[in-house]
Design an enzyme around this catalytic site. Structure first.
Site, PDB file in Angstrom:
ATOM      1  N   TRP A  80       0.813  -1.219   0.000  1.00 41.48           N
ATOM      2  CA  TRP A  80       0.000   0.000   0.000  1.00 41.48           C
ATOM      3  C   TRP A  80       0.850   1.274   0.000  1.00 41.48           C
ATOM      4  CZ3 TRP A  80      -4.268  -2.259  -1.227  1.00 41.48           C
ATOM      5  CH2 TRP A  80      -4.620  -3.470  -0.649  1.00 41.48           C
ATOM      6  N   PHE A 124     -21.187  -1.068 -18.780  1.00 39.88           N
ATOM      7  CA  PHE A 124     -22.510  -0.611 -18.361  1.00 39.88           C
ATOM      8  C   PHE A 124     -23.257  -1.723 -17.654  1.00 39.88           C
ATOM      9  CE2 PHE A 124     -23.913  -2.903 -22.027  1.00 39.88           C
ATOM     10  CZ  PHE A 124     -25.228  -3.255 -21.755  1.00 39.88           C
ATOM     11  N   THR A 125     -22.843  -2.966 -17.885  1.00 36.96           N
ATOM     12  CA  THR A 125     -23.524  -4.098 -17.276  1.00 36.96           C
ATOM     13  C   THR A 125     -23.437  -4.074 -15.756  1.00 36.96           C
ATOM     14  OG1 THR A 125     -21.532  -5.414 -17.599  1.00 36.96           O
ATOM     15  CG2 THR A 125     -23.251  -5.610 -19.262  1.00 36.96           C
TER      16      THR A 125
END
Length: 116
Positions: A18, A35-36
């Site tokens: 991180w 978009f699904t």
């Protein structure tokens, strides 16, 4: 765009988790329009009535790509063809999934006019 490019999800040279961002590591960014992801299940069938209309979504997506290219190295921003069926081969590295969301909209995105 800022979060995608600056989110520290990679290790540094000493292995500290991180610590580094896409920009720090000079990595490529692959953008795939999906978009699904905006489906709502109605029984066993996906319903996309809440998704942005295609023409508006394509303009929005292209603007997003343009902003990424302005903020980073354009040659490192990769994308597919909007609305096309694609097979994307990826390798996940670790048991982490991070979902980035914009702040809650005060207006329905379908009602926002396209930029001039």
């Amino acid at each position: 765009v800022r979060k995608i490019l600056n989110l520290r999800v990679f290790e540094d040279e000493s292995g500290k988790h991180w610590s580094k961002s896409v920009m720090d590591k000079q990595y490529e960014v692959l953008c795939v329009s999906q978009f699904t992801l905006q489906c709502i299940l109605k029984g066993n069938k996906p319903d996309y009535h809440m998704a942005m209309p295609t023409e508006q979504a394509e303009c929005f997506y292209n603007n997003f790509l343009e902003q990424l290219r302005k903020a980073y190295k354009p040659e490192l921003i990769k994308d597919g063809k909007f609305g096309a069926y694609m097979q994307v081969h990826i390798q996940n590295d670790g048991p982490v999934t991070i979902e980035l969301e914009s702040p809650a909209a005060t207006v329905d995105p379908k009602q926002v006019s396209e930029p001039e």
